[in-house]
Design an enzyme around this catalytic site. Structure first.
Site, PDB file in Angstrom:
ATOM      1  N   LYS A   7      53.694  53.990  15.813  1.00  0.00           N
ATOM      2  CA  LYS A   7      53.960  54.191  17.237  1.00  0.00           C
ATOM      3  C   LYS A   7      55.470  54.335  17.402  1.00  0.00           C
ATOM      4  O   LYS A   7      56.251  53.630  16.737  1.00  0.00           O
ATOM      5  CB  LYS A   7      53.442  52.977  18.017  1.00  0.00           C
ATOM      6  CG  LYS A   7      53.546  53.095  19.533  1.00  0.00           C
ATOM      7  CD  LYS A   7      52.922  51.877  20.227  1.00  0.00           C
ATOM      8  CE  LYS A   7      52.955  51.980  21.738  1.00  0.00           C
ATOM      9  NZ  LYS A   7      52.315  50.820  22.389  1.00  0.00           N
ATOM     10  N   SER A  61      48.941  51.943  25.965  1.00  0.00           N
ATOM     11  CA  SER A  61      50.045  52.834  25.716  1.00  0.00           C
ATOM     12  C   SER A  61      50.071  53.415  24.299  1.00  0.00           C
ATOM     13  O   SER A  61      50.771  54.391  24.062  1.00  0.00           O
ATOM     14  CB  SER A  61      51.363  52.092  25.954  1.00  0.00           C
ATOM     15  OG  SER A  61      51.520  51.035  25.020  1.00  0.00           O
ATOM     16  N   SER A 109      47.269  47.551  25.150  1.00  0.00           N
ATOM     17  CA  SER A 109      47.747  48.840  24.656  1.00  0.00           C
ATOM     18  C   SER A 109      47.292  49.230  23.248  1.00  0.00           C
ATOM     19  O   SER A 109      47.515  50.364  22.827  1.00  0.00           O
ATOM     20  CB  SER A 109      49.279  48.883  24.703  1.00  0.00           C
ATOM     21  OG  SER A 109      49.706  49.110  26.021  1.00  0.00           O
TER      22      SER A 109
END
Lengths: 477, 95, 483
Positions: C76, C151, C175
């Protein structure tokens, strides 16, 4: 109209650690800009604080030195504000749970009177960087070497009633910090900085007046000047029908005045909240005892010991223990020569006189404790007289280093040879028949004249005791 | 808790954010909606509850006082927007 | 080959069925093909990946392999990667080439993993749909008109679309779990403090936690072995004994006590999702688990409390973005305030600015007690609810999300609607306990996730339950047809 001044001091002390409060960057003073600002100090994304254990030990030792409550569970908070010298946009500080709680400090004024000043708290926080205002095409330059250096902010109660008390408090604080070795206390380099909260009120009033905060006071001398200036400004203001407004003022030492810091006029809302990147710092009695065990003897205790152990006067003991360096100096001298009282005299009168005259700290003394100790030893063993010793002392201050060599090379050695002194006495008697007659006629006072003459001829080197004895003997023959 | 535009401008200033005039009403209304949702918290009495800052009752670890970082200025200033003579440049700071 | 799990790929590499260089190249090719549509990656590290792969092949040949040696993974874009662009999905960091590696990145690198690139995400991890990214939304591989969740949407989409073998993510309020649910993969949010936050760009420091997004529970366990453990650079990293997260995968579920939160199974939950969960529960019961109901009486306050705590912490965490030392800087600032205000307003997107303002307000003078302190109190009540529940059950099972992946733009009208998406996941972060999502069924061609929550440090138990479920179902093996 009679006025009373109320002063509280906030003193920031840079703790003398090798590395920063929350990062492994060096705290050394004077490095090239930003060479000691690493990823955490620059607040790069993703970086996190890890606390330096030495900072905690230093803060606790300070707390113990001022008989303070020690926070067994201290909590760090974020104090939020934007400023270019504050890389994270918040300062990590301690709001509700400081490491050091309520304590107190005893100050002694010049007239010998004592006063106890309350310490509200002392908390650990990060120092900010520096903004340099030399012109870079209309820009300021930011150096973050200092950012993150550990500070102990020591907050006093509003117990101080005039500038002299404020200075005495600050000096005592300075002394304790140096005794503990937790800071170099160098005010001109900013390792010790003082903000003063000052207000005035009419004598007899119980409410405090509106206070102003004076920032940027960086020497003991300026503390007194800045406060006195601000007190006068406030009194003039009120007497002219005006009103003091609560504000931050900057002391300008060049002009000897304080002026309002307009840029800080907007009320700050620091939005404190517990620092989520750090956990509560928890310590137990064993930790506190361990810190206590490593602490040196502090000024008040050392002062009492000097009185007891060396038979010094309260006053001398207080002067000698006002700084750890001076007390150490004195004890080295006394140990070397074995005469504490004589040592105390030499240190407080001759040495301090010299240092004051040359505006030097004791650490910078041109005369070392060994030199002074040796010098006093030479008085004790009758090699030189006390008077000649002053000459030797002077030579030491001018850079000569070996006491015995000075005595030798300048022929200052005291004459103790009875034969030589006897000849000296005979010569003086022979050369002054009139005075001999007066003395023998009962005028005792003339005796001093003979001593003086003999000393003059011997260039002060004749042993005074022997000289006196022989003179009396010969004159009464 | 409903906010008005002045409140929002004050908050924006504290946070050093700029809100363009045409957007202010929408920003105010959205933030007010969020605060209304948040105000559900007031439905219960928590006077006897101790606030919880961290999930666990862990305590702070300490590191030894050692300098572990070296000078990385050149590398670290490669990503800086404006520097000169090793300093970070900002519009003049007025005190 | 690209749809295989880490465990399978590792075995294939050992058998020399394929080399890491070949595997890496194949993933890179697939990324090149799919990324223009899915937008799962912000940065692809082609050369570096192939170099790491070649080195990994050597290591494996020399017998120095770990399960991750030569496995192509994605990070990420919230994790700092040395000499690689690290944007956190924000214009603010559009030019931020990190000078250092995050702890998670470092540990996976030491384990021999190959970094394919950095995945797209909601800006500063603030979002539940991946639509707040400065780099554009990620599309769900199951239906490109839908969101992948957020997210960690880029990581979830990349794993689901076989654009990597496994990926890292972070979870502040759901997330990892919610995008795992939307994309039909497995995601684990570990106990707070289990995985170091060093080098992970902070959103809400007391809630953020890194974890795996994977194709199986076994893979998640393997990644946990690589990334979990004490890190002296993160003060909140916990000094918990190291453990092998794969050790209990094979354990029988006999005697497992499952709790179903009464308030999760109400009329608010889509009935079709309920049915799917009931089927999943039957599978677990058939494996020896027993089921009872539990109460989480303060769960309904988790969203309000979260939207005080998280924005408050974020408002301070994001103050460092000021245009001075790194990141976006406005052009020709006329004074300091202008530099700050324009750099920050240009650099941050609307949702980030909104949360900064909410947090700033919640901490401001006069409101601290009513908001921040109150939220911290509710946080304790929520944790106590879980403590109480775990006295009678081993794990809590429920939905990860109220429904399947929604359409792009569907929930953008009002932020509060989006916030309520996380109603089942947020309490777990507030309590600091572990939670995971794993595929439990399909609804109209879209995956549905179920959430397992356990007490602190129960990751191995959660992974055991998930693994046993996956041995007896094939939902986790379903893959979208990506054109």
């Amino acid at each position: 109209m009679s006025w009373e001044t109320v002063i509280g001091l906030e003193v920031h002390v840079q703790l003398a650690t090798a590395s920063k409060l929350f990062s492994g960057s060096s705290t050394a003073f004077g490095a090239e800009p930003n060479t000691q600002a690493n990823i955490y100090d620059l607040a790069l994304p993703g970086t996190l604080p890890v606390m330096n254990e030495e900072v905690l030990r230093m803060a606790v030792s300070f707390g113990l030195a001022v008989d303070a409550e020690i926070g067994k569970r201290s909590v760090f908070d974020r104090k939020n504000y934007f400023y270019p010298d504050l890389p994270k946009g918040y300062q990590i500080s301690q709001l509700d749970h400081p490491t050091v709680g309520k304590g107190s400090l005893r100050i002694v004024m010049d007239d010998g009177s004592e006063k106890v000043i309350g310490i509200t708290r002392a908390h650990i926080e990060e120092d900010a960087g520096k903004s340099l205002h030399e012109d870079f095409q209309g820009m300021s330059g930011i150096d973050l070497n200092r950012a993150g250096t550990p500070l102990l902010e020591i907050v006093s109660e509003p117990d101080l009633r005039n500038a002299k008390e404020a200075v005495a408090y600050l000096k005592k604080l300075h002394s304790i910090i140096l005794y503990l070795g937790i800071s170099d206390g160098n005010m001109s380099q900013g390792s010790m900085r003082c903000d003063a909260n000052v207000s005035v009120r009419r004598k007899g009033e119980t409410e405090f007046g509106t206070r102003t905060e004076i920032k940027n006071i960086n020497s003991f001398r300026f503390v007194e000047k800045a406060i006195n200036h601000e007190v006068q400004r406030q009194i003039d203001l009120i007497e002219d029908g005006g009103r003091v407004i609560q504000e931050t003022r900057l002391y300008d030492s060049d002009r000897d005045e304080t002026r309002s810091m307009r840029s800080k006029e907007v009320a700050n809302d620091y939005r404190y909240f517990p620092e989520p990147d750090l956990l509560p710092v928890v310590i137990d009695d064993a930790y506190i005892d361990a810190v206590r065990a490593t602490m040196p003897e502090l000024p008040d205790a050392r002062c009492s010991r000097f009185v007891k152990q060396y038979g010094l006067s309260e006053y001398d003991a207080d002067v000698l223990t006002s700084s750890r360096a001076m007390a150490d100096y004195f004890e080295q001298v006394a140990q070397l020569c074995g005469d504490a009282k004589l040592s105390a005299n030499w240190v407080t009168v001759d040495l301090l006189g010299l240092l004051n005259k040359q505006d030097l700290e004791i650490q910078q003394s041109p005369v070392t404790p060994t030199q002074l100790g040796t010098l006093i030893s030479r008085i004790k063993d009758n090699t030189i007289s006390g008077k000649i010793a002053k000459t030797v002392f002077e030579a030491l201050t001018e850079g000569e280093s070996d006491v015995d060599q000075i005595i030798e090379s300048r022929g200052l050695k005291q004459v103790t040879d009875t034969g030589a002194i006897e000849k000296l006495v005979d010569d003086v008697i022979a050369a002054n028949p009139d005075q001999v007659a007066q003395y023998k006629g009962g005028k005792e006072a003339v005796f001093g004249y003979f001593v003086g003459q003999a000393m003059k001829i011997s260039k002060g080197k004749a042993n005074p005791a022997q000289l006196n004895e022989l003179l009396r003997k010969k004159l009464s023959e | 808790m409903a906010l008005d535009n002045t409140d929002v401008e004050k908050i924006a200033h504290l946070a050093r954010l700029q809100i363009k005039q045409p957007d202010i009403d929408e920003v105010t209304s959205r933030i007010s909606n969020i605060l209304t949702m948040i105000d559900q918290m007031q439905s219960i009495d928590t006077s006897a509850v101790t606030p919880m800052a961290h999930p666990f009752d862990a305590t702070q670890r300490l590191r030894p006082d050692q300098v572990t970082e070296t000078n990385q200025r050149d590398r670290l200033q490669q990503i800086a927007p404006a520097t000169e003579n090793g300093l970070y440049l900002v519009p003049k700071v007025i005190e | 080959m690209l749809s295989k799990t880490v465990a399978e790929l590792s075995a294939a590499l050992d058998r020399k069925d394929v080399s890491s260089v070949e595997l890496t190249q194949a993933y890179l090719d697939r990324i090149e093909k799919l990324n223009p549509d899915l937008n799962a990656y912000i940065t692809v590290c082609k050369e570096q990946a192939l170099k790491q792969a070649a080195e990994a092949d050597k290591q494996r040949a020399a017998g120095n392999g770990t399960p991750f040696t030569g496995i192509p993974i994605a990070h990420k874009d919230i994790f700092c990667t040395r000499d690689v662009l690290t944007t956190c999905g924000s214009r603010m960091l559009h030019n931020f080439v990190s000078p250092y590696d995050a702890s998670v990145v470092e540990r996976l690198q030491q384990a021999g993993a190959v970094t394919l690139g950095k995945t797209n995400m909601d800006e500063f991890a603030m979002g539940s749909s991946n639509e707040t990214s400065y780099y554009g939304p990620v599309r769900n591989p199951w239906d490109s008109s839908r969101v992948p969740g957020g997210s960690s949407g880029g990581s979830a989409a990349a794993v689901a679309a076989d654009m990597c073998a496994i990926a890292t993510g972070t979870d502040t309020g759901g997330s990892i779990r919610q995008p795992a649910s939307f994309c039909g993969i497995t995601g684990l949010k570990p106990t707070y403090g289990r995985v170091s936050r060093f080098g992970m760009i902070a959103f809400a420091s007391s809630l953020d936690q890194a974890g795996p997004l994977s194709k199986s529970a076994e893979d998640a366990a393997l990644m946990m072995n690589a990334i979990a453990g004490l890190d002296s650079r993160d003060s909140t990293s916990l000094d918990h004994p190291a453990e092998d997260f794969t050790a209990h995968l094979q354990q029988s579920l006999k005697g497992l006590r499952i709790g179903l939160p009464r308030d999760h199974f109400t009329a608010d939950l889509n009935p079709a999702v309920q049915t799917i969960l009931q089927d999943a529960i039957k599978v677990l019961e058939s494996l020896g688990a027993s089921v009872t109901e539990v109460d989480l009486p303060h769960n309904h306050l988790s969203v309000p409390a979260y939207y005080v705590v998280a924005p408050a912490e974020a408002s301070a965490n994001l103050s460092r973005y000021d245009g001075v030392r790194f990141g976006h800087r406005a052009e020709n600032p006329v004074n300091l305030e202008d530099l700050y205000k324009r750099s920050r307003s240009e650099g941050f997107g609307d949702e980030v600015k909104r949360r900064i303002m909410v947090g700033t307000y919640a901490l401001s003078a006069g409101y601290y007690d009513a908001y921040y302190k109150k939220a911290q109190k509710i946080r304790r009540l929520i944790k106590q609810d879980f403590d109480e529940a775990f006295k009678s059950v081993d794990v809590i099972l429920g939905p990860t999300s109220p429904h399947t992946a929604f359409k792009l733009g569907e929930k953008n009208a009002d932020p509060v609607t989006m916030y309520l998406e996380d109603i089942y996941t947020i309490a777990v972060n507030l309590a600091g306990i572990p939670g995971m999502s794993l595929p439990a069924g399909m609804l109209q061609g879209l995956p549905i996730g179920m959430q397992l929550v356990g007490p602190a440090f129960s990751e191995a138990r959660l992974l055991n339950v998930a693994h046993q479920f996956q041995l007896n179902t094939d939902w986790h093996q379903r893959r979208p047809e990506v054109k």
